[in-house]
Design a protein around this motif. Structure first.
Motif, short mmCIF file in Angstrom:
data_model
loop_
_atom_site.label_atom_id
_atom_site.label_comp_id
_atom_site.label_asym_id
_atom_site.label_seq_id
_atom_site.Cartn_x
_atom_site.Cartn_y
_atom_site.Cartn_z
N GLU A 71 0.87 -1.18 0.00
CA GLU A 71 0.00 0.00 0.00
C GLU A 71 0.91 1.23 0.00
O GLU A 71 1.52 1.57 1.01
N ALA A 72 1.03 1.84 -1.17
CA ALA A 72 1.88 3.03 -1.33
C ALA A 72 1.07 4.06 -2.09
O ALA A 72 1.16 4.16 -3.31
N ARG A 73 0.26 4.80 -1.37
CA ARG A 73 -0.63 5.77 -2.04
C ARG A 73 0.09 7.06 -2.40
O ARG A 73 -0.40 7.83 -3.22
N PHE A 74 1.23 7.29 -1.78
CA PHE A 74 2.06 8.45 -2.12
C PHE A 74 3.42 7.93 -2.53
O PHE A 74 3.93 6.96 -2.00
N GLY A 75 4.04 8.62 -3.47
CA GLY A 75 5.35 8.21 -3.96
C GLY A 75 5.25 7.71 -5.38
O GLY A 75 5.30 6.49 -5.63
N ASP A 76 5.08 8.63 -6.32
CA ASP A 76 4.91 8.24 -7.73
C ASP A 76 6.09 7.43 -8.24
O ASP A 76 5.92 6.49 -9.03
N ALA A 77 7.29 7.77 -7.80
CA ALA A 77 8.47 7.06 -8.29
C ALA A 77 8.45 5.60 -7.85
O ALA A 77 8.75 4.70 -8.65
N PHE A 78 8.09 5.35 -6.60
CA PHE A 78 8.04 3.99 -6.09
C PHE A 78 6.92 3.21 -6.76
O PHE A 78 7.10 2.07 -7.19
N ARG A 79 5.75 3.81 -6.90
CA ARG A 79 4.63 3.13 -7.55
C ARG A 79 4.99 2.77 -9.00
O ARG A 79 4.66 1.68 -9.48
N ALA A 80 5.67 3.68 -9.68
CA ALA A 80 6.07 3.41 -11.06
C ALA A 80 7.05 2.25 -11.14
O ALA A 80 6.97 1.39 -12.04
N ARG A 81 7.99 2.19 -10.20
CA ARG A 81 8.96 1.09 -10.19
C ARG A 81 8.26 -0.25 -9.95
O ARG A 81 8.59 -1.26 -10.58
#
Length: 292
Positions: free
Chosen positions: A111-121
């Protein structure tokens, strides 16, 4: 400086709770809140610390992960680190390698609702949309309307009857609940509970019908409701909406700028109750899931 992954221990967990307060900002996605760790503190400080992982750069915390389940990692990322590619790559590496002690091999969710870079990875690595959740927020600039019920606060040294009511309604609201007076006292001893309140609502006959715990992150910051429930024998009478209003009013008294809650999108009735209590529904957010 390289990014360091740690299992922080109790002292490190206390420091993480205080640092995470500063990460709560209006307008950001609803991510892991100090109140989430505060609620889990009912299982004890050692158990909560064992479920937390922290990432630091040059001695400064940049991310916190909480294993809500051995295969479910809930994340908070520092506001300034949401687009940090180095952090995103390190997080991906750590959740992908079981020997790092974050997630086991096989199926898992983040659950990573913030952090576009991490979600993209994660997405590039094959993680797909998992369970949808519905975040909701209510602005607390203006006073909150009266709940219509008598609402009592369970204080730090509660009356025995009040504490019994708090526990009884919790257990009657959630079928699998194992909450107890001992667990409440453990929770209330934790650092996050300094700015928290437990509420119990009573109907006109004096029966305890609903309960909630609210968690402030400090004046001018979003506060969290976790958990909130209505007694199964008293549902369908608006008590869920009433305790929601009482929760929002209590957070406003504590200085919170807004009130946050996040519930599974499948909980249609719960979402409707929050909306009826003046909450604004935000776009659904999906966990990111790795298949077995």
């Amino acid at each position: 400086m390289s990014i360091e992954l740690s299992a922080p221990g109790v002292q490190g967990l206390v420091e993480a709770v205080h640092e995470m307060r500063e990460w709560q900002q209006d307008g950001m996605p609803v991510q892991l809140h100090p109140g989430d760790l505060g609620w889990n503190w009912s299982f004890g400080a050692d158990a909560t610390a064992a479920a937390v992982r922290t990432w630091s750069r040059d001695g400064r915390l940049v991310a916190v992960g909480f294993l809500d389940d051995p295969r479910v990692l809930r994340m908070a990322i520092a506001p300034e680190a949401g687009d940090d590619d180095e952090l995103a790559q390190q997080l991906l590496s750590d959740v992908s390698r079981p020997e790092r002690g974050v997630l086991p091999a096989g199926e898992g969710s983040v659950e990573a609702r913030f952090g576009d870079a991490f979600r993209a990875r994660l997405a590039d690595d094959g993680w797909a949309d998992g369970e949808p959740w519905t975040p909701l927020v209510r602005d607390l600039t203006e006073p909150v309307e009266d709940s219509g019920l008598r609402v009592e606060v369970v204080g730090a040294d509660p009356e025995p009857e009040r504490l019994r009511d708090r526990v009884a309604v919790q257990r009657a609201s959630f079928e699998t609940s194992t909450f107890s007076e001992e667990r409440w006292r453990e929770m209330a001893s934790g650092p996050a509970y300094v700015d928290a309140r437990c509420l119990v609502a009573y109907d006109e006959s004096g029966a305890a019908v609903a309960t909630a715990t609210v968690w402030s992150a400090g004046p001018g910051r979003p506060g969290l409701i976790e958990p909130l429930g209505a007694h199964r024998d008293h549902r369908g009478r608006g008590h869920g909406r009433a305790i929601t209003l009482a929760s929002a009013a209590t957070l406003r008294e504590l200085g919170a700028s807004s009130c946050l809650v996040c519930t599974p999108s499948a909980n249609v009735g719960g979402v409707a109750a929050y909306v009826s209590a003046g909450f604004r529904r935000l776009p659904d957010a999906h966990d990111l899931h790795r298949a077995a």
